[in-house]
Scaffold this active site. Structure first.
Site, PDB file in Angstrom:
ATOM      1  N   LYS A 263      82.877   2.051 -64.030  1.00  0.00           N
ATOM      2  CA  LYS A 263      84.094   2.696 -63.516  1.00  0.00           C
ATOM      3  C   LYS A 263      84.244   2.303 -62.060  1.00  0.00           C
ATOM      4  O   LYS A 263      83.254   1.969 -61.407  1.00  0.00           O
ATOM      5  CB  LYS A 263      83.975   4.226 -63.631  1.00  0.00           C
TER       6      LYS A 263
HETATM    7  P1  NAD Z   1      97.671   9.466 -64.822  1.00  0.00           P
HETATM    8  O1  NAD Z   1      97.562   9.157 -63.384  1.00  0.00           O
HETATM    9  O2  NAD Z   1      98.585   8.649 -65.658  1.00  0.00           O
HETATM   10  O3  NAD Z   1      98.069  10.995 -65.051  1.00  0.00           O
HETATM   11  C1  NAD Z   1      97.398  12.077 -64.478  1.00  0.00           C
HETATM   12  C2  NAD Z   1      98.423  13.194 -64.357  1.00  0.00           C
HETATM   13  O4  NAD Z   1      97.754  14.398 -63.993  1.00  0.00           O
HETATM   14  C3  NAD Z   1      99.479  12.911 -63.289  1.00  0.00           C
HETATM   15  O5  NAD Z   1     100.755  13.111 -63.836  1.00  0.00           O
HETATM   16  C4  NAD Z   1      99.159  13.898 -62.187  1.00  0.00           C
HETATM   17  O6  NAD Z   1     100.305  14.319 -61.471  1.00  0.00           O
HETATM   18  C5  NAD Z   1      98.529  15.038 -62.977  1.00  0.00           C
HETATM   19  N1  NAD Z   1      97.612  15.870 -62.182  1.00  0.00           N
HETATM   20  C6  NAD Z   1      96.735  15.488 -61.232  1.00  0.00           C
HETATM   21  N2  NAD Z   1      96.079  16.559 -60.740  1.00  0.00           N
HETATM   22  C7  NAD Z   1      96.539  17.631 -61.405  1.00  0.00           C
HETATM   23  C8  NAD Z   1      96.238  19.007 -61.359  1.00  0.00           C
HETATM   24  N3  NAD Z   1      95.314  19.488 -60.498  1.00  0.00           N
HETATM   25  N4  NAD Z   1      96.893  19.835 -62.204  1.00  0.00           N
HETATM   26  C9  NAD Z   1      97.814  19.356 -63.070  1.00  0.00           C
HETATM   27  N5  NAD Z   1      98.142  18.045 -63.146  1.00  0.00           N
HETATM   28  C10 NAD Z   1      97.520  17.206 -62.338  1.00  0.00           C
HETATM   29  O7  NAD Z   1      96.168   9.394 -65.383  1.00  0.00           O
HETATM   30  P2  NAD Z   1      95.705   9.255 -66.897  1.00  0.00           P
HETATM   31  O8  NAD Z   1      95.407   7.823 -67.127  1.00  0.00           O
HETATM   32  O9  NAD Z   1      96.630   9.997 -67.781  1.00  0.00           O
HETATM   33  O10 NAD Z   1      94.295  10.004 -66.823  1.00  0.00           O
HETATM   34  C11 NAD Z   1      94.165  11.405 -66.987  1.00  0.00           C
HETATM   35  C12 NAD Z   1      92.739  11.733 -67.393  1.00  0.00           C
HETATM   36  O11 NAD Z   1      92.433  11.024 -68.602  1.00  0.00           O
HETATM   37  C13 NAD Z   1      91.659  11.312 -66.399  1.00  0.00           C
HETATM   38  O12 NAD Z   1      90.591  12.205 -66.468  1.00  0.00           O
HETATM   39  C14 NAD Z   1      91.224   9.949 -66.922  1.00  0.00           C
HETATM   40  O13 NAD Z   1      89.936   9.568 -66.490  1.00  0.00           O
HETATM   41  C15 NAD Z   1      91.271  10.237 -68.412  1.00  0.00           C
HETATM   42  N6  NAD Z   1      91.337   9.053 -69.253  1.00  0.00           N
HETATM   43  C16 NAD Z   1      92.315   8.117 -69.105  1.00  0.00           C
HETATM   44  C17 NAD Z   1      92.340   7.021 -69.959  1.00  0.00           C
HETATM   45  C18 NAD Z   1      93.445   5.999 -69.898  1.00  0.00           C
HETATM   46  O14 NAD Z   1      93.464   5.114 -70.766  1.00  0.00           O
HETATM   47  N7  NAD Z   1      94.371   6.060 -68.978  1.00  0.00           N
HETATM   48  C19 NAD Z   1      91.342   6.856 -70.930  1.00  0.00           C
HETATM   49  C20 NAD Z   1      90.367   7.848 -71.070  1.00  0.00           C
HETATM   50  C21 NAD Z   1      90.377   8.941 -70.235  1.00  0.00           C
END
Ligand code: NAD
Length: 431
Positions: A117
């Site tokens: 990561k």
């Molecule tokens: P992203 O940046 O697309 O979305 C995250 C969202 O969460 C944003 O809209 C942001 O405004 C919101 N956010 C941030 N802090 C917040 C809070 N305190 N309360 C409410 N909303 C809040 O990111 P993503 O890719 O959707 O990732 C989200 C989670 O999923 C992370 O933990 C990431 O590690 C995990 N994840 C992502 C992927 C992927 O393929 N993108 C894969 C596995 C896991």
């Protein structure tokens, strides 16, 4: 901006460090399965930790220094693999934890990838698109040969997307000989489809969450249609999960974003909400919903809560607030070990992150394979293969849970650790 950092610092100091949480989860599984102590030591520490400080020219002509991280946790199963995160609170402890979880995801799903990561400690909203491009390109240059299509393969995570992957691809390719460029496009996954991305990668993590919830519902003898759920975070993972679950007949009754939390017992249309959030930053102005406090949001009566934002959200303080049957972890590390204990006591089931959100890395593997073979698969093929992987892993974890009489997170860890242990014992330790 200062508010975000203060809020986040409070959230982090409130509980254990994220990497310490990984250690607690790992120890619980290792003790129960009697993991070989040498293997336990090996997988407890990341292989490599790369920290780069690099200069970038800002739009105003000044140069600013940024700090970027890449933690390569383990590569016994294959090349290091994991996302890049752009967030003001990115730090080495968080990246170590996220990298370890990637190793377990590869092992649970029997994907030939290790775990890594990375990220940069920035708030991307403070920069112009041109600055973000220069930051991304200079970070890629600074990482140099620490990434590579057969060595370490980044992907999107919080605040990074297809565009950022395209810039990484382009920068990486310019640093290698022209004759090697076309056979190296699998240096990143999550690319735009025209630049070698896979159909279905953008929605893959949300799609994987939905397949996981479907398996859980079937096993529990519950109809998915009509189930009520609420989501924290409406970015890539949250919005896709919401749209696909609603498509399967479930009802979205609450959403929390950075700008606040809203609920609607009649249901929220996720497509309309997505369109609204593109134009209006404040979720509270979406028509037909009621604004609610953070605690009130967590207390929403529903069947499923889907954390899809950041880590350490379900803690000793907040776990008692939940009124659901299931927590399906779209985010990485949303539940602390204390939170886990409280959920278990309260009979709330958990689909753990290292299984539930692994659709992203599974479809990244499909993208990587397509690039290596110069193929382009149809969306139906990608979805069918993803469903098969998630279903198989679900049953692998359920069987282990029953055999070891333990919770799902620990069972998922044991599935991963048994596989890693087997490979280490077969190969031995050099010299
Ligand atoms: P992203 O940046 O697309 O979305 C995250 C969202 O969460 C944003 O809209 C942001 O405004 C919101 N956010 C941030 N802090 C917040 C809070 N305190 N309360 C409410 N909303 C809040 O990111 P993503 O890719 O959707 O990732 C989200 C989670 O999923 C992370 O933990 C990431 O590690 C995990 N994840 C992502 C992927 C992927 O393929 N993108 C894969 C596995 C896991």
């Amino acid at each position: 901006m200062i508010n975000v950092i203060e809020k986040e610092t409070e959230r982090r100091t409130d509980e254990n460090s994220l990497f310490k949480n990984v250690g607690i989860q790992l120890k619980k599984a290792a003790d129960l399965m009697n993991l070989n102590p040498d293997i336990a030591d090996i997988v407890s520490a990341p292989n490599n930790e790369i920290v780069v400080n690099f200069p970038v020219k800002m739009d105003n002509g000044r140069v600013r220094i940024f700090t970027g991280y890449r933690v390569q946790h383990n590569n016994i199963l294959g090349p290091y693999k994991g996302g890049l995160r752009y967030h003001p609170t990115v730090n080495i402890d968080e990246i170590r934890a996220l990298a370890s979880w990637m190793t377990w995801k590869g092992a649970i799903n029997r994907i030939p990838f290790g775990g890594a990561k990375g990220g940069i400690q920035i708030n991307p909203r403070e920069f112009s698109q041109a600055e973000l491009e220069r930051i991304t390109r200079r970070f890629t240059f600074a990482l140099g040969p620490n990434i590579g299509p057969e060595y370490d393969i980044p992907a999107p995570d919080v605040n990074t997307n297809e565009q950022i992957m395209a810039w990484i691809l382009d920068t990486y390719l310019t640093t290698i000989p022209p004759s090697e460029r076309h056979r190296s496009i699998h240096v990143v996954t999550g690319k735009p489809v025209e630049s070698g991305g896979s159909p279905g990668r953008n929605k893959a993590t949300g799609q994987g969450v939905v397949f996981a919830v479907m398996e859980w519902a079937e096993r529990s003898g519950i109809e998915l249609s009509g189930l009520r759920f609420f989501i924290q975070g409406f970015g890539n993972v949250g919005s896709w999960t919401a749209k696909l679950l609603c498509g399967a007949g479930a009802v979205l009754v609450g959403v929390e974003e950075i700008s606040g939390a809203v609920v609607s017992p009649e249901g929220i249309d996720p497509v309309k909400l997505e369109q609204h959030l593109l134009l209006n930053k404040d979720i509270g102005t979406f028509p037909g919903v009621k604004k609610i406090t953070h605690d009130g949001f967590l207390e929403t009566e529903a069947d499923i809560f889907i954390p899809a934002a950041l880590e350490n959200q379900i803690t000793r303080k907040t776990a008692p607030l939940l009124n659901v049957r299931l927590v399906a972890e779209g985010a990485n590390g949303p539940t602390t070990p204390e939170g886990d204990g409280i959920l278990e006591e309260r009979g709330i089931e958990v689909l753990p992150d290292i299984f539930c959100n692994s659709g992203g890395v599974i479809v990244s593997y499909f993208e990587w394979l397509q690039n290596k073979r110069s193929e382009s698969w149809e969306l139906e093929e990608v979805d069918a293969k993803l469903k098969k992987k998630i279903t198989t892993s679900f049953h692998r974890i359920e069987d282990k849970r029953e055999a070891m009489n333990t919770d799902r997170r620990t069972a998922a860890y044991i599935v991963a650790l048994e596989y890693l242990e087997k490979v280490y014992l077969e190969r031995g330790i050099y010299p």
